[in-house]
Design an enzyme around this catalytic site. Sequence first.
Site, PDB file in Angstrom:
ATOM      1  N   ILE A 152       0.822  -1.235  -0.063  1.00 31.33           N
ATOM      2  CA  ILE A 152      -0.076  -0.102   0.008  1.00 31.33           C
ATOM      3  C   ILE A 152       1.091   1.159  -0.084  1.00 31.33           C
ATOM      4  O   ILE A 152       1.546   1.386   1.033  1.00 31.33           O
ATOM      5  CB  ILE A 152      -0.959   0.151   1.112  1.00 31.33           C
ATOM      6  CG1 ILE A 152      -1.859  -1.456   1.430  1.00 31.33           C
ATOM      7  CG2 ILE A 152      -1.780   1.226   1.262  1.00 31.33           C
ATOM      8  CD1 ILE A 152      -2.598  -1.323   2.351  1.00 31.33           C
ATOM      9  N   PRO A 153       1.173   1.812  -1.104  1.00 37.29           N
ATOM     10  CA  PRO A 153       2.241   2.929  -1.341  1.00 37.29           C
ATOM     11  C   PRO A 153       2.189   4.097  -0.613  1.00 37.29           C
ATOM     12  O   PRO A 153       2.016   5.263  -1.454  1.00 37.29           O
ATOM     13  CB  PRO A 153       2.439   2.794  -3.132  1.00 37.29           C
ATOM     14  CG  PRO A 153       1.139   2.400  -3.368  1.00 37.29           C
ATOM     15  CD  PRO A 153       0.535   1.540  -2.584  1.00 37.29           C
ATOM     16  N   CYS A 154       2.149   4.451   0.536  1.00 37.58           N
ATOM     17  CA  CYS A 154       1.999   5.246   1.201  1.00 37.58           C
ATOM     18  C   CYS A 154       3.180   6.610   1.141  1.00 37.58           C
ATOM     19  O   CYS A 154       2.993   7.660   0.912  1.00 37.58           O
ATOM     20  CB  CYS A 154       1.954   5.340   2.697  1.00 37.58           C
ATOM     21  SG  CYS A 154       3.068   4.354   3.443  1.00 37.58           S
ATOM     22  N   HIS A 155       4.401   5.889   0.646  1.00 36.35           N
ATOM     23  CA  HIS A 155       5.405   6.707   0.302  1.00 36.35           C
ATOM     24  C   HIS A 155       5.159   7.653  -1.137  1.00 36.35           C
ATOM     25  O   HIS A 155       5.844   8.561  -1.139  1.00 36.35           O
ATOM     26  CB  HIS A 155       6.797   5.895   0.172  1.00 36.35           C
ATOM     27  CG  HIS A 155       6.668   5.077  -1.191  1.00 36.35           C
ATOM     28  ND1 HIS A 155       5.833   3.904  -1.121  1.00 36.35           N
ATOM     29  CD2 HIS A 155       7.331   4.995  -2.314  1.00 36.35           C
ATOM     30  CE1 HIS A 155       6.010   3.209  -2.335  1.00 36.35           C
ATOM     31  NE2 HIS A 155       6.686   3.940  -3.019  1.00 36.35           N
ATOM     32  N   ARG A 156       4.206   7.442  -1.699  1.00 39.51           N
ATOM     33  CA  ARG A 156       3.864   8.064  -3.011  1.00 39.51           C
ATOM     34  C   ARG A 156       2.944   9.181  -2.925  1.00 39.51           C
ATOM     35  O   ARG A 156       2.677   9.898  -3.750  1.00 39.51           O
ATOM     36  CB  ARG A 156       3.097   6.953  -4.068  1.00 39.51           C
ATOM     37  CG  ARG A 156       4.410   6.008  -4.576  1.00 39.51           C
ATOM     38  CD  ARG A 156       3.550   5.159  -5.831  1.00 39.51           C
ATOM     39  NE  ARG A 156       4.568   3.799  -5.798  1.00 39.51           N
ATOM     40  CZ  ARG A 156       4.136   2.643  -6.057  1.00 39.51           C
ATOM     41  NH1 ARG A 156       2.853   2.479  -6.327  1.00 39.51           N
ATOM     42  NH2 ARG A 156       4.930   1.629  -6.385  1.00 39.51           N
TER      43      ARG A 156
END
Length: 192
Positions: A152-156
């Site tokens: 779940i790409p929260c870094h994006r």
Amino acid sequence: MRAVGSKFAKPMTYCLFDTAFGVCGIAWREADGADAVPAVTRFQLPEATAAETESTLAELTRAEGAAAPPPVIAEVIEKIRRHFRGDLQDFSEVRVEPEGAGPFALAVYAAARNIPAGQVRSYGELARVLKRPAAARAVGQALGRNPVPLIIPCHRILGASGKLGGFSAHGGIATKARMLQIEGVVPGASGS
């Protein structure tokens, strides 16, 4: 998003594995039923040491110890390794069950999973996708509790001005910046 909130009877299990990014950990639940697929419940980015990574994951999962991953989880681990080597991967089909996430957080996670590697969005943009334009701060809070970063790409997700904002993993925004750089994104540069 694939299968969020499925019912699992078995406890979480985890393992550690080496990547170009450092020693990571992954936790999963075995699903009941012959056709069921295990769900990733946690992904642990590297801590300062492998022992700290394992300690954090063991505490968060309440598992009694590490175990060998089933084939489906081994495939996810290999995708993570490739991603951290710069061979960008799509994790949108990985079955996840973010433990403790409420309906709003699940909606935030589903929207974040639609952002491809190499692209970013702002907290406000994600809030607008959710038809909650005033909820940028709530989006950030949900992402700050994301138990499955990278998948779940929260870094994006960045601040409105392209600033990194927060990141709750070990290393904070430096870790977030490294993850984005692997994907070819330079935060603050035009186009990010």
